[in-house]
Enzyme design. Structure first.
Site, PDB file in Angstrom:
ATOM      1  N   GLN A 174     -16.781 -13.897  12.080  1.00 32.62           N
ATOM      2  CA  GLN A 174     -16.415 -13.019  13.447  1.00 32.62           C
ATOM      3  C   GLN A 174     -15.124 -12.982  13.140  1.00 32.62           C
ATOM      4  O   GLN A 174     -14.461 -11.851  13.542  1.00 32.62           O
ATOM      5  CB  GLN A 174     -16.867 -14.270  14.545  1.00 32.62           C
ATOM      6  CG  GLN A 174     -16.542 -13.904  15.892  1.00 32.62           C
ATOM      7  CD  GLN A 174     -16.684 -15.015  16.672  1.00 32.62           C
ATOM      8  OE1 GLN A 174     -16.868 -15.866  16.405  1.00 32.62           O
ATOM      9  NE2 GLN A 174     -16.985 -14.450  18.109  1.00 32.62           N
ATOM     10  N   LEU A 188     -24.356  -2.949  13.676  1.00 31.20           N
ATOM     11  CA  LEU A 188     -25.033  -3.966  12.860  1.00 31.20           C
ATOM     12  C   LEU A 188     -24.420  -5.417  12.617  1.00 31.20           C
ATOM     13  O   LEU A 188     -25.342  -6.247  12.319  1.00 31.20           O
ATOM     14  CB  LEU A 188     -25.606  -3.210  11.588  1.00 31.20           C
ATOM     15  CG  LEU A 188     -24.593  -3.072  10.418  1.00 31.20           C
ATOM     16  CD1 LEU A 188     -24.477  -4.441   9.803  1.00 31.20           C
ATOM     17  CD2 LEU A 188     -25.048  -2.089   9.293  1.00 31.20           C
ATOM     18  N   TYR A 189     -23.283  -5.314  12.848  1.00 29.40           N
ATOM     19  CA  TYR A 189     -22.631  -6.649  12.586  1.00 29.40           C
ATOM     20  C   TYR A 189     -22.646  -7.528  13.949  1.00 29.40           C
ATOM     21  O   TYR A 189     -21.925  -8.585  13.865  1.00 29.40           O
ATOM     22  CB  TYR A 189     -21.365  -6.351  12.422  1.00 29.40           C
ATOM     23  CG  TYR A 189     -20.602  -7.179  10.862  1.00 29.40           C
ATOM     24  CD1 TYR A 189     -20.730  -8.621  10.772  1.00 29.40           C
ATOM     25  CD2 TYR A 189     -20.312  -6.375   9.889  1.00 29.40           C
ATOM     26  CE1 TYR A 189     -20.254  -9.255   9.658  1.00 29.40           C
ATOM     27  CE2 TYR A 189     -19.954  -7.230   8.741  1.00 29.40           C
ATOM     28  CZ  TYR A 189     -20.001  -8.500   8.911  1.00 29.40           C
ATOM     29  OH  TYR A 189     -19.607  -8.993   7.457  1.00 29.40           O
ATOM     30  N   GLY A 195     -25.870  -2.338   5.597  1.00 27.88           N
ATOM     31  CA  GLY A 195     -24.499  -3.155   5.780  1.00 27.88           C
ATOM     32  C   GLY A 195     -23.626  -3.301   4.580  1.00 27.88           C
ATOM     33  O   GLY A 195     -22.221  -3.067   4.526  1.00 27.88           O
ATOM     34  N   HIS A 205     -24.973 -12.528  16.224  1.00 28.85           N
ATOM     35  CA  HIS A 205     -25.107 -13.487  17.082  1.00 28.85           C
ATOM     36  C   HIS A 205     -25.878 -14.618  17.026  1.00 28.85           C
ATOM     37  O   HIS A 205     -25.904 -15.752  17.153  1.00 28.85           O
ATOM     38  CB  HIS A 205     -25.000 -13.005  18.787  1.00 28.85           C
ATOM     39  CG  HIS A 205     -23.624 -12.342  18.969  1.00 28.85           C
ATOM     40  ND1 HIS A 205     -23.459 -11.146  18.674  1.00 28.85           N
ATOM     41  CD2 HIS A 205     -22.383 -12.724  19.430  1.00 28.85           C
ATOM     42  CE1 HIS A 205     -21.981 -10.503  18.967  1.00 28.85           C
ATOM     43  NE2 HIS A 205     -21.556 -11.644  19.625  1.00 28.85           N
ATOM     44  N   SER A 249     -19.616  -2.366   4.009  1.00 30.62           N
ATOM     45  CA  SER A 249     -18.751  -3.442   3.832  1.00 30.62           C
ATOM     46  C   SER A 249     -17.758  -3.183   2.303  1.00 30.62           C
ATOM     47  O   SER A 249     -16.770  -3.477   2.246  1.00 30.62           O
ATOM     48  CB  SER A 249     -19.560  -4.664   3.461  1.00 30.62           C
ATOM     49  OG  SER A 249     -18.993  -5.501   2.834  1.00 30.62           O
ATOM     50  N   HIS A 267     -13.359  -8.888  13.244  1.00 32.95           N
ATOM     51  CA  HIS A 267     -12.868  -8.545  14.544  1.00 32.95           C
ATOM     52  C   HIS A 267     -11.352  -8.242  14.195  1.00 32.95           C
ATOM     53  O   HIS A 267     -10.754  -7.948  15.275  1.00 32.95           O
ATOM     54  CB  HIS A 267     -12.607  -9.962  15.406  1.00 32.95           C
ATOM     55  CG  HIS A 267     -13.908  -9.978  16.264  1.00 32.95           C
ATOM     56  ND1 HIS A 267     -15.184 -10.003  15.511  1.00 32.95           N
ATOM     57  CD2 HIS A 267     -14.430  -9.943  17.397  1.00 32.95           C
ATOM     58  CE1 HIS A 267     -16.250 -10.125  16.389  1.00 32.95           C
ATOM     59  NE2 HIS A 267     -15.600 -10.119  17.609  1.00 32.95           N
TER      60      HIS A 267
HETATM   61  C1  HEM Z   1     -20.283 -18.374  20.687  1.00 34.88           C
HETATM   62  C2  HEM Z   1     -19.926 -17.576  19.857  1.00 34.88           C
HETATM   63  C3  HEM Z   1     -19.879 -15.928  20.187  1.00 34.88           C
HETATM   64  C4  HEM Z   1     -19.400 -15.463  21.624  1.00 34.88           C
HETATM   65  C5  HEM Z   1     -19.312 -16.196  22.937  1.00 34.88           C
HETATM   66  C6  HEM Z   1     -19.343 -14.268  21.485  1.00 34.88           C
HETATM   67  C7  HEM Z   1     -19.242 -13.230  22.278  1.00 34.88           C
HETATM   68  C8  HEM Z   1     -18.932 -11.921  22.346  1.00 34.88           C
HETATM   69  C9  HEM Z   1     -18.368 -10.737  23.375  1.00 34.88           C
HETATM   70  C10 HEM Z   1     -18.161 -11.235  24.776  1.00 34.88           C
HETATM   71  C11 HEM Z   1     -18.466  -9.601  22.659  1.00 34.88           C
HETATM   72  C12 HEM Z   1     -17.881  -8.313  23.484  1.00 34.88           C
HETATM   73  C13 HEM Z   1     -19.171  -7.806  23.773  1.00 34.88           C
HETATM   74  C14 HEM Z   1     -18.763  -6.549  24.809  1.00 34.88           C
HETATM   75  O1  HEM Z   1     -17.544  -6.115  24.869  1.00 34.88           O
HETATM   76  O2  HEM Z   1     -19.595  -5.936  25.572  1.00 34.88           O
HETATM   77  C15 HEM Z   1     -18.528  -9.891  21.383  1.00 34.88           C
HETATM   78  C16 HEM Z   1     -18.725  -8.931  20.551  1.00 34.88           C
HETATM   79  C17 HEM Z   1     -18.681  -9.053  19.036  1.00 34.88           C
HETATM   80  N1  HEM Z   1     -19.292  -9.885  18.502  1.00 34.88           N
HETATM   81 FE1  HEM Z   1     -19.665 -11.784  19.398  1.00 34.88          FE
HETATM   82  N2  HEM Z   1     -19.598 -13.748  20.020  1.00 34.88           N
HETATM   83  C18 HEM Z   1     -19.765 -14.895  19.319  1.00 34.88           C
HETATM   84  C19 HEM Z   1     -19.910 -14.948  18.059  1.00 34.88           C
HETATM   85  C20 HEM Z   1     -20.041 -14.089  17.233  1.00 34.88           C
HETATM   86  C21 HEM Z   1     -20.096 -13.943  15.737  1.00 34.88           C
HETATM   87  C22 HEM Z   1     -20.668 -15.341  14.876  1.00 34.88           C
HETATM   88  C23 HEM Z   1     -20.165 -12.819  15.335  1.00 34.88           C
HETATM   89  C24 HEM Z   1     -20.419 -12.651  13.677  1.00 34.88           C
HETATM   90  C25 HEM Z   1     -19.978 -11.410  13.175  1.00 34.88           C
HETATM   91  C26 HEM Z   1     -19.960 -11.742  16.288  1.00 34.88           C
HETATM   92  C27 HEM Z   1     -19.871 -10.524  16.195  1.00 34.88           C
HETATM   93  C28 HEM Z   1     -19.240  -9.531  17.222  1.00 34.88           C
HETATM   94  C29 HEM Z   1     -19.310  -8.244  17.104  1.00 34.88           C
HETATM   95  C30 HEM Z   1     -19.064  -7.601  15.711  1.00 34.88           C
HETATM   96  C31 HEM Z   1     -18.668  -7.780  18.230  1.00 34.88           C
HETATM   97  C32 HEM Z   1     -18.136  -6.369  18.421  1.00 34.88           C
HETATM   98  C33 HEM Z   1     -16.734  -6.449  18.714  1.00 34.88           C
HETATM   99  C34 HEM Z   1     -16.177  -5.280  19.028  1.00 34.88           C
HETATM  100  O3  HEM Z   1     -16.340  -4.185  18.797  1.00 34.88           O
HETATM  101  O4  HEM Z   1     -14.880  -5.260  19.638  1.00 34.88           O
HETATM  102  N3  HEM Z   1     -19.720 -12.680  17.463  1.00 34.88           N
HETATM  103  N4  HEM Z   1     -19.070 -10.848  21.084  1.00 34.88           N
END
Ligand code: HEM
Ligand SMILES: *[C@@H]1O[C@H](CO)[C@@H](O)[C@H](O)[C@H]1NC(C)=O
Ligand SMILES: *[C@@H]1O[C@H](CO)[C@@H](O)[C@H](O)[C@H]1NC(C)=O
Ligand SMILES: *[C@@H]1O[C@H](CO)[C@@H](O)[C@H](O)[C@H]1NC(C)=O
Ligand SMILES: *[C@@H]1O[C@H](CO)[C@@H](O)[C@H](O)[C@H]1NC(C)=O
Ligand SMILES: *[C@@H]1O[C@H](CO)[C@@H](O)[C@H](O)[C@H]1NC(C)=O
Length: 601
Positions: A204, A385-386, A527, A389, A531, A208
């Site tokens: 994560q 694809l990334y 992926g 969650h 990557s 990011h």
């Molecule tokens: C409890 C842990 C986590 C929470 C609460 C969380 C929550 C979120 C939220 C709220 C978003 C934004 C969604 C939106 O804007 O519609 C997001 C985006 C994303 N999350 Fe998570 N996430 C978690 C863990 C992870 C993990 C472990 C990964 C592993 C790679 C991950 C990958 C991503 C990716 C790739 C995005 C898209 C980001 C972007 O395009 O800006 N997340 N997540």
């Protein structure tokens, strides 16, 4: 055009109201004025161009195929097609026969195979980039406007009869229903490869820096204009933020000392904004390059480690170069941080994820004699694809405490309360969830998955099977072939109507997993190219950059070439916990070792 549809259209115009059946009748076969490119007729990367009202041509240039739909192989393509092993066989060989790999690892074959992995994978990614979510044809705006994510396949044309082209139903399944029926966790299923939370938070944190979607609903814009590994999550994605985060002395970043340990400074001590709920006062917010890293202690933990590492490297460089000013120390250290990151990602993170017995190697010189473009553009498909969650557990176990999500998310005191060592120990010994196979996503993140599906429709992502073809994989012919079972296959078939209408992201999470693996075939085969292209396409890997002087001399170059996750942690902490991307091999959890006991550090 068939006579009956001409009549229907006239009836429409005269009666000023259309029979409901018109649209369905009208788009049933080519030859009506359905955009013929909606049938995705061009195979093997051929480009579909529409001519007139109902004609198309496939541009098969340099695809190795010819014919109306680029389906007939040229001689060598035919030979290669015949000889090419299936991805599943290659994966099987790379993850079995340990004795063989023990030998290969020690010979020139390791370099040879690593070069193969890098070139075969990166050749699947167009470079320079091609389309974006506004343009489904090559053009200058799409190339030059880097506020867009790029995309590998152009959007589904706007005038297609169904949302996925010509296949499937007029209405796609409700995203909430898809997530709750197929993705929501019933019972936690640990990843069979032994992945831990240290890996999950690294994933994560690392991604990011280049996934920072801007204006979520819309055309696929990004705020991360570096389009790759630029350490923008440490230094900010723009110069103003970087300058606010810097100490402007000895190249260092600002910091605060709590209980004798270095942490990121508070928002009040800098000028930067972080995304926190209103309930958290600015004095309680840590200022980090990435705005959202206050979300989870796992993210602020990694932010702290990289902050300490940056300042540690600054000290080393300053000793080597007492004449250097703040600016040169900062800039050179940033390149070292980027190099360390890429090395840890390839040799430990990807190594673990792949399960390969081939010992992966970060060595940019492997590509110096091949055609390789040192540039990268992040793709919408890579972002989709990334969304891993399902890695997230049901709750967090730290130093004997069980912490539920309600006390974990945006909790600013956990990091300093436990300290880095105990968090690393905890995250390295707690299992992460299996990403593939369905039914493993904790309820706190199901909304995110719904968002991914909604976004993909807004962006008109092409069907999963079209992506299978783009990555040289055989399209699935049935839902049961895809899931490897009957029940879910039937339910999916009912919702989608046609395997060729199955969507990209749901498919990646619901595809049958490879035996004992975290993912199915498609996640890996799609992926890995994005990557590896992103990692090796970094400018520091190019011949002009990849030399000691770029990194402040041999000392800096050595830091890059010997970076490990363990050093990142243990050279920046008081004691050395168990640290890895996988659970400890035996069930007797190793307790913390002292740094002296690790001679290799
Ligand atoms: C409890 C842990 C986590 C929470 C609460 C969380 C929550 C979120 C939220 C709220 C978003 C934004 C969604 C939106 O804007 O519609 C997001 C985006 C994303 N999350 Fe998570 N996430 C978690 C863990 C992870 C993990 C472990 C990964 C592993 C790679 C991950 C990958 C991503 C990716 C790739 C995005 C898209 C980001 C972007 O395009 O800006 N997340 N997540
Ligand atoms: C090319 O594709 C179109 C549309 O899928 C199909 O109707 C046509 O028969 C194909 N042509 C050949 C030569 O296979
Ligand atoms: C990129 O495209 C968007 C949307 O068309 C536009 O608003 C923006 O100004 C463009 N940016 C640049 C730098 O041209
Ligand atoms: C931070 O947020 C405040 C209040 O929303 C705003 O006025 C200020 O311009 C922002 N600062 C930066 C650097 O974006
Ligand atoms: C080669 O790879 C295998 C499997 O990862 C590993 O057990 C072995 O130690 C490696 N050999 C060398 C020389 O690194
Ligand atoms: C933060 O975590 C600590 C320790 O688990 C807990 O006592 C505290 O209530 C949490 N704070 C919030 C705001 O949840």
């Amino acid at each position: 055009m068939k006579v009956n549809s001409v009549l229907l259209i006239w009836a429409c115009i005269l009666l000023q109201e259309c029979p409901l059946t018109l649209s369905e009748e009208d788009n049933s076969e080519p030859g009506d004025n359905v955009n013929p490119c909606c049938y995705y007729p061009c195979q093997h990367w051929g480009v579909c161009v529409r001519f007139g009202l109902d004609r198309y041509e496939c541009d098969c240039t340099r695809t190795g195929y010819y014919g109306e739909n680029c389906t007939i192989p040229e001689f060598w393509s035919g030979v290669f097609e015949f000889l090419r092993p299936s991805p599943n066989s290659v994966h099987y060989i790379l993850t079995h026969f340990r004795w063989l790999w023990d030998l290969i690892n020690k010979t020139f074959l390791r370099d040879f195979l690593m070069r193969m992995v890098l070139t075969v994978r990166s050749n699947l990614i167009p470079s320079p980039p091609t389309y974006n979510s506004k343009y489904d044809y090559i053009n200058w705006e799409s190339y030059s406007n880097i506020t867009y994510y790029t995309r590998l396949l152009p959007p589904v044309p706007l005038d297609c009869p169904t949302p996925m082209g010509t296949k499937g139903k007029i209405q796609l399944p409700d995203p909430k229903l898809l997530v709750e029926k197929f993705m929501l966790r019933r019972k936690f299923r640990p990843d069979p490869q032994g992945t831990n939370l240290m890996f999950a938070f690294f994933a994560q944190h690392f991604t990011h820096q280049f996934f920072k979607t801007h204006n979520r609903v819309g055309l696929g814009f990004t705020k991360a204009l570096g389009h790759g590994v630029d350490a923008g999550h440490v230094y900010g994605d723009n110069l103003d933020r970087q300058l606010d985060l810097r100490l402007h002395r000895d190249g260092k970043l600002k910091y605060q000392i709590i209980k004798g340990e270095m942490y990121p400074p508070t928002v009040t001590e800098t000028n930067v904004n972080m995304s926190y709920p209103k309930s958290v006062p600015p004095e309680g917010q840590m200022a980090i390059g990435q705005e959202v890293f206050g979300l989870l202690p796992g993210l602020s933990m990694y932010a702290t480690l990289w902050l300490r590492e940056h300042n540690r490297v600054c000290d080393i460089l300053k000793k080597e170069h007492p004449t250097w000013g703040d600016e040169q120390l900062f800039q050179t250290t940033r390149l070292i941080i980027i190099g360390e990151t890429i090395r840890i990602v390839i040799e430990e993170y990807v190594q673990h994820l792949s399960g390969y017995y081939l010992k992966l190697k970060f060595d940019p010189t492997l590509l110096f004699r091949s055609q390789f473009q040192y540039q990268n553009r992040i793709a919408v498909e890579f972002n989709q694809l990334y969304h891993w969650h399902p890695l997230m557990p049901d709750s967090f176990f730290i130093d004997g405490d069980e912490i539920p999500y309600s006390q974990f998310i945006y909790n600013t005191s956990l990091l300093t309360h436990y300290g880095i060592e105990k968090l690393v120990q905890a995250f390295s010994t707690q299992a992460a969830g299996q990403v593939g196979g369905g039914h493993n996503m904790h309820q706190v993140v199901t909304r995110v998955a719904e968002g991914v599906i909604k976004e993909s429709r807004e962006l008109r992502l092409r069907p999963f099977n079209e992506y299978r073809k783009r990555f040289n994989l055989k399209p699935y012919t049935s839902f049961s072939e895809f899931t490897g079972e009957k029940k879910i296959a039937r339910e999916l078939e009912e919702l989608y109507g046609d395997i060729d209408a199955l969507e990209f992201y749901p498919a990646l999470l619901l595809e049958k997993t490879r035996p004992g693996n975290i993912f199915g075939e498609s996640m890996v085969e799609m992926g890995a190219p994005f990557s590896l292209k992103g990692l090796l396409g970094n400018p520091i890997c190019s011949p002009e950059y990849w030399k000691p002087s770029t990194f402040g001399g041999q000392i800096g170059f050595d830091i890059v070439n010997s970076a490990t996750l363990e050093k990142l942690v243990c050279l920046n902490t008081k004691w050395c916990p168990y640290v890895a991307f996988y659970l400890p091999p035996s069930d007797s959890h190793q307790q913390g070792k002292t740094i002296e006991s690790r001679s290799e550090l």
